[in-house]
Enzyme design. Structure first.
Site, mmCIF file in Angstrom:
data_model
loop_
_atom_site.group_PDB
_atom_site.id
_atom_site.type_symbol
_atom_site.label_atom_id
_atom_site.label_comp_id
_atom_site.label_asym_id
_atom_site.label_seq_id
_atom_site.Cartn_x
_atom_site.Cartn_y
_atom_site.Cartn_z
ATOM 1 N N PHE A 193 0.848 -1.189 0.000
ATOM 2 C CA PHE A 193 0.000 0.000 0.000
ATOM 3 C C PHE A 193 0.884 1.239 0.000
ATOM 4 O O PHE A 193 1.719 1.429 0.882
ATOM 5 C CB PHE A 193 -0.962 -0.027 1.187
ATOM 6 C CG PHE A 193 -1.935 -1.163 1.094
ATOM 7 C CD1 PHE A 193 -3.062 -1.058 0.301
ATOM 8 C CD2 PHE A 193 -1.685 -2.363 1.746
ATOM 9 C CE1 PHE A 193 -3.941 -2.124 0.177
ATOM 10 C CE2 PHE A 193 -2.549 -3.433 1.631
ATOM 11 C CZ PHE A 193 -3.688 -3.313 0.844
ATOM 12 N N LYS A 194 0.688 2.059 -1.019
ATOM 13 C CA LYS A 194 1.539 3.219 -1.284
ATOM 14 C C LYS A 194 0.979 4.442 -0.559
ATOM 15 O O LYS A 194 -0.088 4.946 -0.892
ATOM 16 C CB LYS A 194 1.609 3.459 -2.791
ATOM 17 C CG LYS A 194 2.647 4.459 -3.223
ATOM 18 C CD LYS A 194 2.690 4.500 -4.747
ATOM 19 C CE LYS A 194 3.664 5.536 -5.235
ATOM 20 N NZ LYS A 194 3.647 5.631 -6.715
ATOM 21 N N ILE A 195 1.743 4.939 0.427
ATOM 22 C CA ILE A 195 1.268 5.959 1.356
ATOM 23 C C ILE A 195 2.206 7.161 1.339
ATOM 24 O O ILE A 195 3.429 6.994 1.382
ATOM 25 C CB ILE A 195 1.197 5.381 2.788
ATOM 26 C CG1 ILE A 195 0.217 4.201 2.836
ATOM 27 C CG2 ILE A 195 0.812 6.447 3.795
ATOM 28 C CD1 ILE A 195 0.261 3.422 4.142
#
Length: 397
Positions: A193-195
């Site tokens: 998950f790209k945060i």
């Protein structure tokens, strides 16, 4: 950023151990760009052994072969026509990808978007913004699930940049996506998950990683951000080398960048080296990714870093440059775990980072580039929602 890898080293955080072998037969061809992980025939094993044997005289060795022996090379975009040359192994799903898919008349990915727009749960929501957010989340998961069933590696899913300063909002969105992926039989170990690397994003990463959910922190433009992310246990930290260089050419007054320039160093490359040394000095699990690569020299200067995201024009140049097989093995990594033992850190840099110390340590470059990146991603997401509103209800549903 796309998640595409040309050569996969023996252990890759983008590929589960049980899925590091295999190729995907391409889908129907299209000229539109899509984000995928790619891999050519790996030559990394020989370089990993240290003193690799001399290659046969008739072996064709390119510069791309050479650099891929030290770092996982990641093209930032690709078209389906490239698949015969580079077999994809992982994928990234984002708002920009959804926009590209929506412009294609006939793809299975378009059907995934139509299905999201026909979702009864989303349609029943009273607030317009809630409906749009629901459509977006389900579309990301539907498309991501299609990709997960086509590639052997992980699918990285972009988290809405408008949640960048909302820790609980990020965590809630991640769990919503995990639940949607599970409905498509995609397990958590297949997902990243790209945060955004705000303090709230870093804290969300810490809490998610504690639960075994892998995170990829992006928009990292300072040592403080990267160090805090590594302390939080982020699986991947992404530094934008070229953007820092661009900022340094047109601005001054950032202490971190000014210090690098005084030493005659490139600001972006210096940050990547420093963060790499910090991670290995402290034994953190974090993998380091360098993005915004401008030329071949950037690639050579970063050899040894975990991932290098490079434009196709740079990769094509490397792939077209044939080198003597013996010369290939004279390439040496610029970044090795050993630099963690020799790099000179200040006491201030070795602190346990918190929100106040992070804010105090971020200079004008990091502040401006982070704000610009978030604005760009948020605008892209709004464009997707506006498009969804125009095409709702979807045809034939």
């Amino acid at each position: 950023m796309a998640a595409l890898s040309i050569s996969t080293p023996t252990s890759s955080s983008l590929l589960p151990p049980s899925r590091q072998v295999g190729r995907w037969t391409p889908l129907a061809r299209s000229a539109k760009p899509v984000s995928f992980s790619l891999r050519s025939s790996p030559l990394a094993a020989r370089a990993a052994a240290g003193n690799a044997p001399t290659s046969p005289v008739d072996e064709v060795v390119t510069e791309l072969d050479a650099v891929a022996s030290f770092s996982e090379i990641v093209p930032d975009t690709v078209v389906f026509d490239d698949f015969e040359k580079f077999a994809p192994t992982a994928a990234t799903v984002s708002s920009s990808l959804l926009l590209g898919i929506a412009g294609l008349p006939n793809t299975k990915f378009k059907s995934a978007i139509d299905t999201a727009l026909a979702d009864g749960e989303c349609n029943a929501l009273e607030k317009h913004e809630d409906r749009m957010s629901c459509y977006l989340t389900k579309a990301l998961a539907n498309v991501g699930a299609e990709l997960a069933h086509q590639v052997p590696g992980r699918v990285s899913t972009e988290i809405d940049a408008r949640l960048a300063y909302d820790t609980q909002g990020i965590i809630q969105r991640v769990h919503e996506l995990i639940n949607l992926y599970s409905q498509h039989d995609v397990s958590t170990d297949r997902l990243l998950f790209k945060i955004p690397a705000t303090w709230q994003g870093i804290e969300a990463s810490r809490l998610l990683e504690t639960d075994g959910i892998q995170t990829h922190l992006t928009f990292v433009y300072s040592f403080a951000q990267a160090a805090a992310a590594a302390q939080a246990g982020a699986s991947v930290v992404q530094i934008f080398v070229g953007r820092l260089r661009d900022w340094a050419r047109n601005h001054s007054g950032d202490p971190e960048i000014d210090e690098a320039l005084k030493k005659g160093e490139d600001a972006g490359l210096a940050l990547a080296q420093k963060v790499y040394a910090y991670i290995h000095r402290n034994g953190y699990k974090t993998k380091l990714m360098a993005a915004a690569i401008r030329n071949k020299q950037d690639v050579f200067s970063l050899l040894g870093i975990d991932y290098i995201i490079a434009p196709l024009k740079v990769l094509q140049s490397l792939d077209e440059s044939v080198t003597d097989p013996d010369v290939k093995y004279s390439y040496v990594p610029r970044l090795t775990p050993a630099i963690g033992k020799t790099y000179d850190f200040t006491e201030e840099e070795l602190v346990k980072w918190d929100q106040l110390s992070l804010a105090a340590a971020m200079g004008p470059a990091a502040e401006e580039l982070l704000a610009s990146g978030l604005e760009g991603y948020a605008n892209q997401t709004r464009r997707v929602e506006e498009l969804f509103e125009k095409i709702w209800p979807p045809p034939n549903v």
